[in-house]
Structure formats: C-alpha cells, structure tokens
Design an enzyme around this catalytic site. Structure first.
Site, short mmCIF file in Angstrom:
data_model
loop_
_atom_site.label_atom_id
_atom_site.label_comp_id
_atom_site.label_asym_id
_atom_site.label_seq_id
_atom_site.Cartn_x
_atom_site.Cartn_y
_atom_site.Cartn_z
N CYS A 1 0.81 -1.23 0.00
CA CYS A 1 0.00 0.00 0.00
C CYS A 1 0.84 1.27 0.00
CB CYS A 1 -1.01 -0.01 1.15
SG CYS A 1 -0.31 0.10 2.81
N HIS B 1 -3.00 1.34 6.80
CA HIS B 1 -3.16 1.20 5.35
C HIS B 1 -3.29 2.59 4.73
CE1 HIS B 1 -4.14 -0.92 1.65
NE2 HIS B 1 -5.25 -0.21 1.50
N HIS C 1 -5.51 1.67 -4.52
CA HIS C 1 -4.64 1.12 -3.49
C HIS C 1 -4.18 -0.28 -3.86
CE1 HIS C 1 -7.75 -1.31 -0.97
NE2 HIS C 1 -8.25 -1.12 -2.16
#
Length: 157
Positions: free
Chosen positions: A71, A121, A133
């Site tokens: 990520c 994240h 993402h």
C-alpha cells in the site's frame, strides 16, 4: 505596456515594502518553498494518474514498484513519479501530510485507514468515495470504494 510588463519596473522603483501593496491590488508574490494550490493540485493529479496506471499490478509486501507494490509502496512510487518524495510506511506518510477533513478531501489526497491511533493502510483518493490502493497479499492494485469510516485524509504539498 501590459500590467505584467510593468510589475518588475514598479517593484524596482517602489522597493520591497510595496510587495504588500502589489498583492492588495491583485498582483502576486512568489514565496520560495510554498506550494500554490495549483501546483499542489497538479502534483496530486499526476500521482493519481500514476497510481491508476498501475492497475492490476500484484501486491507484494515491502514492494515499491515499478511492477509490484504494497500500500505505502504504491503511494510512495506514485508521488515520486509526480515529483515528491514521501517516507516509506503508511504511518510515516500520515505524519508528513497536511491533515484535512473528509469534507475538504480532493482527488489525489491520501486516505489513511486507522485502528484507534494506529495507521495501518494507505491509498490515493480518486473522488466519489473511491481510492486507488494495493489491498493485500493475493490481490492487485485496484480502484475500490472506501469501506469504512475509520479513515483520515492527508494532503501532500
């Protein structure tokens, strides 16, 4: 002579104290090191385009591109290609951004997912409640609807 052509000669004759007057009558003053709204938007737009171009790239923990990403590796890579260096991890990236409200978010801002005070994240906001993402192991870079309210937003400048 146009107004733009007169600015340098006006500044030379009037001195630096007139910079405030110039600004007050519609001129502009460049301050080194400060990003304008236009340049920040351009940076964000470029980073968003880079992330979108990586659609389908496999997730790999610790990967920063150009073919595999985790990520924060995707956000780091995207902003680096746009001309801005970010730290490596999602939490470090959160600490380096200008924190903004959900109502102020724009395409290209970073979306940080958190549990309590811990960021775990990150993705790039694409508008309309979606983000680009690199989700998790076994998945690929993709556009997805934001699935939780436990997010914070940050603007890279």
């Amino acid at each position: 002579m146009t107004a733009l052509n007169r600015v340098p000669s006006l500044m030379a004759r009037a001195g630096t104290a007139s910079a405030l007057t110039l600004a007050a009558v519609g001129g502009s003053i460049a301050v080194p090191g400060l990003a304008t709204d236009a340049s920040a938007a351009s940076l964000a737009t470029k980073a968003l385009q880079v992330a979108a171009s990586k659609k389908g790239s496999p997730y790999q923990y610790g990967a920063t591109g150009p073919r595999r990403f985790d990520c924060s590796g995707l956000t780091l890579y995207s902003f680096k290609k746009a001309g801005k260096t970010l730290p490596r991890t999602a939490a470090q990236q959160y600490n380096k951004t200008h924190h903004i409200s959900a109502g102020s978010r724009r395409a290209g801002d970073l979306v940080f997912f958190h549990s309590g005070s811990s960021v775990y994240h990150v993705g790039i906001y694409a508008g309309h409640g979606k983000l680009w993402h690199a989700p998790k192991s076994g998945d690929v870079v993709r556009l997805q609807k934001i699935w939780t309210n436990s997010v914070w937003y940050g603007r890279v400048s």
